[in-house]
Enzyme design. Structure first.
Site, mmCIF file in Angstrom:
data_model
loop_
_atom_site.group_PDB
_atom_site.id
_atom_site.type_symbol
_atom_site.label_atom_id
_atom_site.label_comp_id
_atom_site.label_asym_id
_atom_site.label_seq_id
_atom_site.Cartn_x
_atom_site.Cartn_y
_atom_site.Cartn_z
ATOM 1 N N ASP A 57 -0.701 1.679 -4.169
ATOM 2 C CA ASP A 57 -1.480 0.647 -4.826
ATOM 3 C C ASP A 57 -2.787 0.998 -5.156
ATOM 4 O O ASP A 57 -3.732 0.444 -5.597
ATOM 5 C CB ASP A 57 -1.718 -0.647 -3.906
ATOM 6 C CG ASP A 57 -2.502 -0.519 -2.683
ATOM 7 O OD1 ASP A 57 -2.725 0.810 -2.402
ATOM 8 O OD2 ASP A 57 -3.042 -1.451 -2.109
ATOM 9 N N ASP A 82 -5.526 2.553 -3.679
ATOM 10 C CA ASP A 82 -6.724 2.594 -2.978
ATOM 11 C C ASP A 82 -6.962 3.721 -2.072
ATOM 12 O O ASP A 82 -7.999 3.824 -1.671
ATOM 13 C CB ASP A 82 -7.064 1.024 -2.347
ATOM 14 C CG ASP A 82 -5.901 1.126 -1.077
ATOM 15 O OD1 ASP A 82 -5.072 1.920 -0.943
ATOM 16 O OD2 ASP A 82 -6.050 0.029 -0.441
ATOM 17 N N ASP A 128 -1.953 6.717 -3.658
ATOM 18 C CA ASP A 128 -0.912 5.717 -2.869
ATOM 19 C C ASP A 128 -0.193 4.683 -3.681
ATOM 20 O O ASP A 128 -0.581 4.756 -4.977
ATOM 21 C CB ASP A 128 -1.345 5.509 -1.549
ATOM 22 C CG ASP A 128 -2.259 4.120 -1.523
ATOM 23 O OD1 ASP A 128 -3.035 4.075 -2.621
ATOM 24 O OD2 ASP A 128 -2.479 3.377 -0.682
ATOM 25 N N SER A 133 0.754 -1.317 0.076
ATOM 26 C CA SER A 133 -0.019 -0.040 -0.019
ATOM 27 C C SER A 133 1.091 1.152 0.032
ATOM 28 O O SER A 133 1.599 1.410 -0.752
ATOM 29 C CB SER A 133 -1.107 -0.094 1.298
ATOM 30 O OG SER A 133 -1.840 0.847 1.115
#
Length: 446
Positions: free
Chosen positions: A244, A246, A242, A103
């Site tokens: 990834d 999400d 961010d 993340s």
């Protein structure tokens, strides 16, 4: 979940090269997941994607090999946002989807997030089942052999098409100057393309991943450069994702931060105005009091869930509502997806701006966030200073000091060995002092 050895609030995460973020563990994890999912005469396929970390490819490969040894095939998607895995798992009716990602963390970390066949993150029960299977797994023979059943596929265009479908065909961003920070992560080949196709003039940041620079001085956790570029280019707004994809944080044309609470408020207001708000909205224990007050003025019901976007989803489903968010930038819009999706959330805000011919700053006028300070204190994984009488006493004293005009929240991070301290109130100087007093008390008992 709190007693799990591997799973935290958002999958498994840790330092690369240290258990559990090793090829050996990922092989075992793939083997266990495969054994839980394998069914005779079924599709028996799992989607696997990753962000842009250099460690992702070897971890992805060993995970796929473990799945193969249990009878499952893998579709390797390559670098793609975590929410795309959620969507594509459901779209393709795969048995599961796995994102190899840590993340918003730096490249020294990695991890996984797992989605079930319906595109939702795993339940606590299923995570616990995986933990039990891992604990009982006997040492696999070194000479174990199985045919590595995997196929590399490119599904980026399908995800772009899906994202585009979440806003009106008539949306036109022509004339909007937007700075986009992709955190050198998995949105870098998607978000700028989408925005340009919609007519925006796009200035790119964090779009040159090299395997080592994900989230480094960029993205949602470090928006200073984005803010600087918005002001320098006299852009209408800035968007940060961010690593990834999400999470989303935005910057208005004056350089003000627009976080998940404000994004949730804007979307709720728009749906209320257009009589499309189904019930209320869900935030978390970290949601700002200013959001709660602003929604109350609009007579919009508001409920706080546990921290973690899957708990936001659980509460939405329980209430029968459609929108929820964390202030960190996870925004869930159940009309479109069942997990936090930074790209889709951003498109909704841009659509609202375009159709109302307004600014991001104006859309935030109805919400006044309380000053809030966050402090992280590093701890040993086994240590729990929250049980200390010294810490409990300082919290009690601090709450009395706020006199009902603020909140204090201490919790163990579900993804890192940290105690997270949040103090919120009307007087900034007071909450800063209280937060550091609490942090010092926590440090004294570690």
């Amino acid at each position: 979940m709190e007693n799990n050895k591997y799973f935290g609030t958002d999958g498994i995460r840790g330092k690369v090269g240290k258990n559990p973020i090793t090829p050996e563990f990922f092989f075992k994890l793939g083997f266990v997941i495969g054994n839980l999912l394998y069914k005779e005469n079924s599709f028996n396929k799992v989607l696997i994607g990753n962000d842009t970390r250099q460690s992702g490819f070897i971890l992805e490969s060993t995970l796929a090999y473990g799945l193969s040894c249990s009878g499952l095939s893998s579709l390797l998607i390559g670098s793609i946002p975590t929410p795309a895995i959620s969507y594509l798992t459901s779209y393709l009716k795969a048995d599961a989807g796995i994102s190899v990602s840590a993340s918003h963390n730096l490249c020294s970390d990695n991890g996984i997030k797992i989605f079930s066949v319906n595109g939702k993150k795993l339940s606590d029960k299923l995570e616990n089942d995986i933990e039990i299977k891992l604990s009982k797994l006997t040492i696999l023979k070194k000479n174990i052999y199985c045919k590595n059943k995997y196929q590399k596929v490119n599904l980026i265009n399908q995800y772009i098409k899906f994202c585009r479908s979440t806003v009106s065909n008539n949306i036109n961003l022509k004339g909007l100057n937007i700075v986009v920070d992709c955190a050198n992560g998995s949105t870098y080949q998607i978000a700028p393309v989408l925005l340009k196709n919609l007519g925006a003039n796009v200035f790119k940041l964090g779009c040159n991943p090299n395997g080592k620079n994900i989230n480094y001085k960029c993205g949602t956790t470090n928006i200073s450069l984005l803010r600087k570029k918005v002001l320098q280019n006299k852009a209408h707004l800035g968007i940060a994702y961010d690593g990834d994809g999400d999470r989303i944080i935005m910057i208005d044309h004056l350089g003000n931060i627009v976080n998940g609470d404000q994004i949730l408020y804007i979307i709720a207001c728009d749906k209320l105005k257009n009589k499309k708000l189904n019930g209320g909205v869900v935030g978390t224990l970290m949601s700002n009091m200013g959001l709660e007050i602003a929604l109350k003025k609009l007579e919009v019901p508001f409920i706080r869930s546990r921290i973690g976007d899957r708990y936001v989803l659980n509460e939405l489903e329980k209430q029968g509502w459609k929108i929820g968010a964390e202030n960190s930038g996870h925004v869930i819009l159940l009309d479109h997806t069942s997990t936090g999706d930074g790209i889709i959330a951003g498109l909704q805000i841009l659509s609202i701006i375009a159709k109302n011919n307004t600014t991001l700053k104006n859309l935030c006028n109805g919400i006044n966030l309380f000053p809030q300070i966050l402090i992280n204190v590093q701890i040993d994984k086994e240590n729990n200073p929250l049980e200390s009488n010294i810490v409990k006493k300082i919290i009690e004293i601090s709450k009395k000091n706020l006199d009902g005009n603020g909140r204090i929240l201490l919790r163990k991070s579900g993804t890192e060995p940290l105690i997270r301290i949040m103090v919120e109130g009307k007087e900034e100087n007071k909450i800063i002092k209280l937060a550091y007093n609490i942090a010092n008390a926590v440090k004294s008992v570690i």
